[in-house]
Design a protein around this motif. Structure first.
Motif, PDB file in Angstrom:
ATOM      1  N   ALA A 204       0.822  -1.212   0.000  1.00 11.19           N
ATOM      2  CA  ALA A 204       0.000   0.000   0.000  1.00 11.19           C
ATOM      3  C   ALA A 204       0.855   1.261   0.000  1.00 11.19           C
ATOM      4  CB  ALA A 204      -0.936  -0.010   1.208  1.00 11.19           C
ATOM      5  N   CYS A 205       2.060   1.153   0.560  1.00 13.82           N
ATOM      6  CA  CYS A 205       2.962   2.305   0.626  1.00 13.82           C
ATOM      7  C   CYS A 205       3.919   2.367  -0.560  1.00 13.82           C
ATOM      8  CB  CYS A 205       3.746   2.272   1.935  1.00 13.82           C
ATOM      9  SG  CYS A 205       2.720   2.554   3.407  1.00 13.82           S
ATOM     10  N   GLY A 206       3.669   1.543  -1.566  1.00 14.66           N
ATOM     11  CA  GLY A 206       4.436   1.639  -2.799  1.00 14.66           C
ATOM     12  C   GLY A 206       5.709   0.825  -2.863  1.00 14.66           C
ATOM     13  N   LYS A 207       5.928  -0.062  -1.880  1.00 15.59           N
ATOM     14  CA  LYS A 207       7.118  -0.909  -1.908  1.00 15.59           C
ATOM     15  C   LYS A 207       6.836  -2.181  -2.710  1.00 15.59           C
ATOM     16  CE  LYS A 207       8.844   1.843   1.335  1.00 15.59           C
ATOM     17  NZ  LYS A 207       8.347   3.230   1.485  1.00 15.59           N
ATOM     18  N   GLN A 208       7.814  -2.605  -3.500  1.00 13.56           N
ATOM     19  CA  GLN A 208       7.697  -3.898  -4.164  1.00 13.56           C
ATOM     20  C   GLN A 208       8.027  -4.983  -3.154  1.00 13.56           C
ATOM     21  OE1 GLN A 208      10.272  -4.548  -7.540  1.00 13.56           O
ATOM     22  NE2 GLN A 208       9.628  -6.675  -7.800  1.00 13.56           N
ATOM     23  N   VAL A 209       7.115  -5.915  -2.963  1.00 13.08           N
ATOM     24  CA  VAL A 209       7.306  -6.986  -1.994  1.00 13.08           C
ATOM     25  C   VAL A 209       7.873  -8.217  -2.693  1.00 13.08           C
ATOM     26  CG1 VAL A 209       6.174  -8.526  -0.353  1.00 13.08           C
ATOM     27  CG2 VAL A 209       5.432  -6.140  -0.539  1.00 13.08           C
ATOM     28  N   VAL A 210       8.952  -8.747  -2.129  1.00 14.47           N
ATOM     29  CA  VAL A 210       9.573  -9.970  -2.629  1.00 14.47           C
ATOM     30  C   VAL A 210       9.619 -10.964  -1.479  1.00 14.47           C
ATOM     31  CG1 VAL A 210      11.660 -10.998  -3.607  1.00 14.47           C
ATOM     32  CG2 VAL A 210      10.961  -8.697  -4.306  1.00 14.47           C
ATOM     33  N   LEU A 211       9.229 -12.202  -1.736  1.00 14.67           N
ATOM     34  CA  LEU A 211       9.200 -13.232  -0.703  1.00 14.67           C
ATOM     35  C   LEU A 211      10.468 -14.073  -0.781  1.00 14.67           C
ATOM     36  CD1 LEU A 211       5.483 -14.405  -1.106  1.00 14.67           C
ATOM     37  CD2 LEU A 211       6.395 -12.573   0.341  1.00 14.67           C
ATOM     38  N   GLY A 212      11.204 -14.154   0.331  1.00 16.38           N
ATOM     39  CA  GLY A 212      12.470 -14.869   0.336  1.00 16.38           C
ATOM     40  C   GLY A 212      12.315 -16.332   0.703  1.00 16.38           C
ATOM     41  N   SER A 213      13.106 -17.193   0.060  1.00 18.68           N
ATOM     42  CA  SER A 213      13.092 -18.622   0.366  1.00 18.68           C
ATOM     43  C   SER A 213      14.173 -18.946   1.389  1.00 18.68           C
ATOM     44  CB  SER A 213      13.320 -19.443  -0.903  1.00 18.68           C
ATOM     45  OG  SER A 213      14.693 -19.440  -1.270  1.00 18.68           O
TER      46      SER A 213
ATOM     47  N   ASN B 120      16.987 -18.375  -2.530  1.00 21.83           N
ATOM     48  CA  ASN B 120      18.264 -18.371  -1.821  1.00 21.83           C
ATOM     49  C   ASN B 120      18.902 -19.755  -1.800  1.00 21.83           C
ATOM     50  OD1 ASN B 120      18.404 -15.569  -0.847  1.00 21.83           O
ATOM     51  ND2 ASN B 120      16.541 -16.107   0.269  1.00 21.83           N
ATOM     52  N   ASP B 121      18.226 -20.711  -2.412  1.00 20.15           N
ATOM     53  CA  ASP B 121      18.688 -22.088  -2.489  1.00 20.15           C
ATOM     54  C   ASP B 121      18.153 -22.652  -3.804  1.00 20.15           C
ATOM     55  OD1 ASP B 121      19.653 -24.642  -0.792  1.00 20.15           O
ATOM     56  OD2 ASP B 121      17.810 -25.171  -1.851  1.00 20.15           O
ATOM     57  N   LEU B 122      18.865 -23.592  -4.385  1.00 19.02           N
ATOM     58  CA  LEU B 122      18.462 -24.116  -5.690  1.00 19.02           C
ATOM     59  C   LEU B 122      17.210 -24.977  -5.629  1.00 19.02           C
ATOM     60  CD1 LEU B 122      21.941 -25.066  -7.212  1.00 19.02           C
ATOM     61  CD2 LEU B 122      20.693 -22.903  -7.340  1.00 19.02           C
ATOM     62  N   THR B 123      16.759 -25.315  -4.419  1.00 19.00           N
ATOM     63  CA  THR B 123      15.630 -26.224  -4.262  1.00 19.00           C
ATOM     64  C   THR B 123      14.375 -25.758  -4.987  1.00 19.00           C
ATOM     65  OG1 THR B 123      16.479 -26.874  -2.097  1.00 19.00           O
ATOM     66  CG2 THR B 123      14.192 -27.425  -2.574  1.00 19.00           C
ATOM     67  N   CYS B 124      14.071 -24.471  -4.894  1.00 18.04           N
ATOM     68  CA  CYS B 124      12.806 -23.999  -5.466  1.00 18.04           C
ATOM     69  C   CYS B 124      12.944 -23.467  -6.892  1.00 18.04           C
ATOM     70  CB  CYS B 124      12.184 -22.931  -4.570  1.00 18.04           C
ATOM     71  SG  CYS B 124      13.155 -21.433  -4.394  1.00 18.04           S
TER      72      CYS B 124
ATOM     73  N   PHE C  84      22.791 -15.697  -1.491  1.00 16.45           N
ATOM     74  CA  PHE C  84      23.282 -16.973  -0.967  1.00 16.45           C
ATOM     75  C   PHE C  84      23.507 -18.004  -2.070  1.00 16.45           C
ATOM     76  CE2 PHE C  84      20.631 -14.755   2.065  1.00 16.45           C
ATOM     77  CZ  PHE C  84      21.497 -14.621   3.136  1.00 16.45           C
ATOM     78  N   VAL C  85      23.134 -17.655  -3.292  1.00 17.97           N
ATOM     79  CA  VAL C  85      23.399 -18.510  -4.446  1.00 17.97           C
ATOM     80  C   VAL C  85      24.735 -18.072  -5.047  1.00 17.97           C
ATOM     81  CG1 VAL C  85      22.593 -19.234  -6.725  1.00 17.97           C
ATOM     82  CG2 VAL C  85      20.943 -18.852  -4.885  1.00 17.97           C
TER      83      VAL C  85
ATOM     84  N   PRO D 111      26.537 -12.273   5.802  1.00 19.43           N
ATOM     85  CA  PRO D 111      26.295 -13.708   6.005  1.00 19.43           C
ATOM     86  C   PRO D 111      27.408 -14.507   5.338  1.00 19.43           C
ATOM     87  CG  PRO D 111      24.810 -12.821   4.341  1.00 19.43           C
ATOM     88  CD  PRO D 111      25.557 -11.656   4.898  1.00 19.43           C
ATOM     89  N   LEU D 112      28.091 -15.331   6.124  1.00 20.98           N
ATOM     90  CA  LEU D 112      29.262 -16.053   5.623  1.00 20.98           C
ATOM     91  C   LEU D 112      29.004 -17.533   5.377  1.00 20.98           C
ATOM     92  CD1 LEU D 112      31.957 -14.459   7.981  1.00 20.98           C
ATOM     93  CD2 LEU D 112      31.429 -13.817   5.615  1.00 20.98           C
ATOM     94  N   ALA D 113      28.184 -18.152   6.221  1.00 20.95           N
ATOM     95  CA  ALA D 113      27.964 -19.595   6.084  1.00 20.95           C
ATOM     96  C   ALA D 113      26.649 -19.979   6.739  1.00 20.95           C
ATOM     97  CB  ALA D 113      29.118 -20.371   6.721  1.00 20.95           C
ATOM     98  N   ILE D 114      26.126 -21.126   6.314  1.00 22.48           N
ATOM     99  CA  ILE D 114      24.905 -21.680   6.891  1.00 22.48           C
ATOM    100  C   ILE D 114      25.170 -23.155   7.184  1.00 22.48           C
ATOM    101  CG2 ILE D 114      23.862 -22.361   4.696  1.00 22.48           C
ATOM    102  CD1 ILE D 114      21.896 -20.647   7.481  1.00 22.48           C
ATOM    103  N   SER D 115      24.582 -23.657   8.256  1.00 23.75           N
ATOM    104  CA  SER D 115      24.851 -25.028   8.674  1.00 23.75           C
ATOM    105  C   SER D 115      23.551 -25.739   9.023  1.00 23.75           C
ATOM    106  CB  SER D 115      25.782 -25.033   9.898  1.00 23.75           C
ATOM    107  OG  SER D 115      25.917 -26.330  10.442  1.00 23.75           O
ATOM    108  N   ALA D 116      23.573 -27.060   8.946  1.00 27.46           N
ATOM    109  CA  ALA D 116      22.421 -27.845   9.386  1.00 27.46           C
ATOM    110  C   ALA D 116      22.372 -27.924  10.907  1.00 27.46           C
ATOM    111  CB  ALA D 116      22.486 -29.250   8.789  1.00 27.46           C
ATOM    112  N   ARG D 117      23.481 -27.572  11.565  1.00 27.14           N
ATOM    113  CA  ARG D 117      23.542 -27.584  13.021  1.00 27.14           C
ATOM    114  C   ARG D 117      23.383 -26.170  13.566  1.00 27.14           C
ATOM    115  NH1 ARG D 117      28.470 -31.819  14.491  1.00 27.14           N
ATOM    116  NH2 ARG D 117      27.575 -33.631  13.420  1.00 27.14           N
TER     117      ARG D 117
END
Length: 314
Positions: free
Chosen positions: A60-69, A96-100, A114-115, A166-172
């Motif tokens: 409504a305020c004129g921003k383009q909304v993008v949904l992040g994965s 942000n990941d090749l999955t989608c 992140f890609v 952001p430098l790294a992401i982990s499953a832990r």
């Protein structure tokens, strides 16, 4: 040049998260807002009830909304969530990941930082599959940024310009492990560090910041002094990553400098006042170590201070 507000990477309280975006919608001079939980899927339910109102207010305020994965998809329920996200046709999705990507192929979408896109050939591959916006990884030097932006004039090339890198992401989950908890029973202890948990070396030197499953830089990336060079390189947007500071004021400083209404030096001084406890860095874009701050030709000085490390983990 556009300004993009990246997604909140930290585990903020739901009401704070909602109110942050409400204020951004009404006051921040940003063109695009990327929203959604991209770090840890376990946090998503806390914000779900606020998402419709936040999206409505931003639009409504004129921003383009993008949904992040999500950055890292490792569970069946997460794959299902990403499939449902990709089915959305009302708003652009940032992968942000090749999955989608399979579900997004040939539809307009964005690629997050992140890609791994490090050259023109890779960027062109994603552009042919429908990518209209590409936020490059923050570690790229100016020459690589220029080459990619020049090769893809019809794609908006975006650069990570403010925030902890952001430098790294982990499953832990580091936060859970620190508190002797399992990831499945983490009690969401990451909420105790809404700007990241400071990590120091054995010698007490500031080193990194932890955010649940994510490893981040201690220093805050700040490319305000490189705005003109980035524009000349063909960059179409700068990304501001939310931190525990007045991000509306940060956006105003960047907008003023981009539009020529404020000098780089004055803008840097203002940013130092807005986010005073974390050093700035711009080494990556200059082809140097990421934690380094390189003064621009106008003579801006590096902000070097000893941060408060009382709560740091060594």
């Amino acid at each position: 040049m556009q300004l993009t507000l990246g997604p909140v990477l930290y585990n903020w309280a739901p009401d704070q998260w909602r109110d942050f975006y409400f204020r951004v919608a009404e006051e921040a001079p940003v063109d695009v807002a990327v929203i959604g939980e991209i770090v840890c899927s376990k946090r998503s339910p806390f914000f779900a009830e606020h998402m419709p109102a936040v999206i409505e207010r931003l639009a409504a305020c004129g921003k383009q909304v993008v949904l992040g994965s999500l950055i890292l998809v490792s569970l069946k329920r997460e794959r299902q969530q990403m499939a449902e996200l990709a089915e959305n046709t009302d708003f652009m999705v940032e992968a942000n990941d090749l999955t989608c990507l399979g579900s997004l192929a040939d539809r307009p979408h964005a690629i997050g930082p992140f890609v791994n896109i490090y050259n023109e050939a890779t960027a062109s591959y994603f552009a042919r599959r429908g990518a209209q916006r590409i936020c490059l990884p923050p570690e790229l030097p100016m020459d690589s940024i220029r080459a990619i932006a020049t090769a893809l004039p019809d794609v908006t090339t975006e650069v990570f310009a403010f925030g902890r890198v952001p430098l790294a992401i982990s499953a832990r989950c580091y936060h859970a492990r620190l508190h002797k908890l399992s990831k499945d029973n983490c009690r969401f202890v990451c909420e105790k560090d809404p700007d990241g948990l400071a990590v120091a070396t054995l010698d007490g030197e500031p080193f990194l910041a932890m955010n649940g499953v994510q490893t981040m830089s201690h220093a805050c990336a700040n490319l305000l002094g490189e705005v003109d060079d980035l524009a000349m390189a063909g960059v179409g947007a700068l990304r501001l990553s939310p931190q525990q500071c007045d991000m509306v004021a940060v956006a105003r400083v960047f907008r003023d400098v981009i539009d020529g209404g404020r000098s780089h030096e004055d803008g840097m001084h203002e940013l130092s006042c807005i986010y005073p406890d974390v050093p700035f860095a711009n080494g990556f874009v200059h082809g140097q170590a990421g934690a380094v701050f390189v003064a621009n030709e106008a003579g801006a000085e590096s902000r070097i201070r000893e941060p408060q490390m009382r709560d740091a983990v060594q």
